[in-house]
Design a protein around this motif. Structure first.
Motif, short mmCIF file in Angstrom:
data_model
loop_
_atom_site.label_atom_id
_atom_site.label_comp_id
_atom_site.label_asym_id
_atom_site.label_seq_id
_atom_site.Cartn_x
_atom_site.Cartn_y
_atom_site.Cartn_z
N VAL A 32 76.22 21.80 45.03
CA VAL A 32 76.18 23.04 44.26
C VAL A 32 76.61 22.74 42.83
N ALA A 33 75.79 23.13 41.88
CA ALA A 33 76.13 23.02 40.46
C ALA A 33 76.58 24.40 40.01
N LEU A 34 77.82 24.49 39.56
CA LEU A 34 78.38 25.77 39.10
C LEU A 34 78.41 25.73 37.58
N SER A 35 77.62 26.57 36.95
CA SER A 35 77.51 26.60 35.50
C SER A 35 78.47 27.64 34.93
N GLU A 59 80.27 21.11 42.06
CA GLU A 59 80.56 20.36 40.84
C GLU A 59 80.32 21.30 39.66
N ILE A 60 81.15 21.18 38.65
CA ILE A 60 80.97 21.96 37.43
C ILE A 60 79.86 21.28 36.63
N ALA A 61 78.86 22.06 36.20
CA ALA A 61 77.68 21.49 35.52
C ALA A 61 77.69 21.83 34.04
N GLU A 62 77.16 20.90 33.26
CA GLU A 62 76.95 21.13 31.84
C GLU A 62 75.59 21.77 31.65
N ARG A 63 75.45 22.50 30.58
CA ARG A 63 74.15 23.12 30.28
C ARG A 63 73.34 22.23 29.35
N GLY A 64 72.00 22.37 29.43
CA GLY A 64 71.16 21.75 28.42
C GLY A 64 70.31 20.56 28.81
N ARG A 65 70.44 20.00 30.01
CA ARG A 65 69.61 18.85 30.38
C ARG A 65 68.30 19.33 31.00
N LEU A 109 70.07 22.67 35.04
CA LEU A 109 71.38 22.33 35.57
C LEU A 109 71.33 21.54 36.86
N ARG A 110 70.18 21.07 37.26
CA ARG A 110 70.09 20.27 38.48
C ARG A 110 70.69 18.90 38.23
N LEU A 111 72.01 18.90 37.94
CA LEU A 111 72.70 17.68 37.55
C LEU A 111 73.55 17.10 38.66
N VAL A 112 73.69 17.82 39.76
CA VAL A 112 74.54 17.34 40.83
C VAL A 112 73.91 16.08 41.42
N PRO A 113 74.63 14.98 41.42
CA PRO A 113 74.06 13.74 41.96
C PRO A 113 73.67 13.90 43.42
N ASP A 114 72.56 13.28 43.80
CA ASP A 114 72.08 13.37 45.18
C ASP A 114 73.03 12.73 46.17
N ASP A 115 73.88 11.82 45.75
CA ASP A 115 74.77 11.15 46.68
C ASP A 115 76.04 11.94 46.95
N VAL A 116 76.16 13.17 46.40
CA VAL A 116 77.33 14.02 46.67
C VAL A 116 77.00 14.86 47.91
N ARG A 117 77.41 14.37 49.06
CA ARG A 117 77.14 15.10 50.32
C ARG A 117 78.31 14.99 51.23
#
Length: 138
Positions: free
Chosen positions: A73-76, A104-110, A130-138
């Protein structure tokens, strides 16, 4: 043993599920993706109108059970809003991790590669970024 559909849906790490939450003073927007494709868009009331402290956690737990996976989960949110946001962060603004989801707290703009889009609930372009959460975070 996993059902064939489940194995296909889980796919590679590139095809993982992701949830992006963006709470503001006007509303809370949610985007759920699988790889580059959108599965769900929602606009819900802002955190100030959420009366039950476990509402966001229960929503994420339900999605996790539906997809049969731990959801990244990316929390913006702005840094000053990160502490105790929707019950998904601790006092220091660090995302909560459970068997159902990992925030995970996500940054904006990517930006990322464009996938299939769902039409009709408004513009979610900034949440797609904001789809910045790494895939290996499970």
């Amino acid at each position: 043993m996993a059902h064939p559909e489940q194995s296909t849906m889980r796919g590679s790490s590139m095809d993982s599920y992701k949830v992006i939450l963006s709470p503001t003073t006007k509303w809370t927007r949610i985007l759920v993706t699988h790889g580059p494709d959108e599965l769900l868009r929602a606009i819900l009331p802002p955190p100030s109108q959420v009366r039950h402290e476990r509402a966001a956690a229960t929503l994420l737990e339900g999605l996790s059970l539906w997809f049969d996976t731990t959801l990244p989960v990316a929390l913006s949110v702005d840094a000053r809003e990160a502490s105790f946001c929707l019950g998904l962060t601790g006092a220091l603004g660090i995302g909560v991790h459970s068997v159902f989801y990992q925030v995970e707290i996500a940054e904006r703009g990517r930006r990322r590669r464009r996938g299939a889009r769902i039409r009709g609930v408004g513009d979610f372009a900034d949440l797609r970024q904001l789809r910045l959460v790494p895939d290996d975070v499970r």
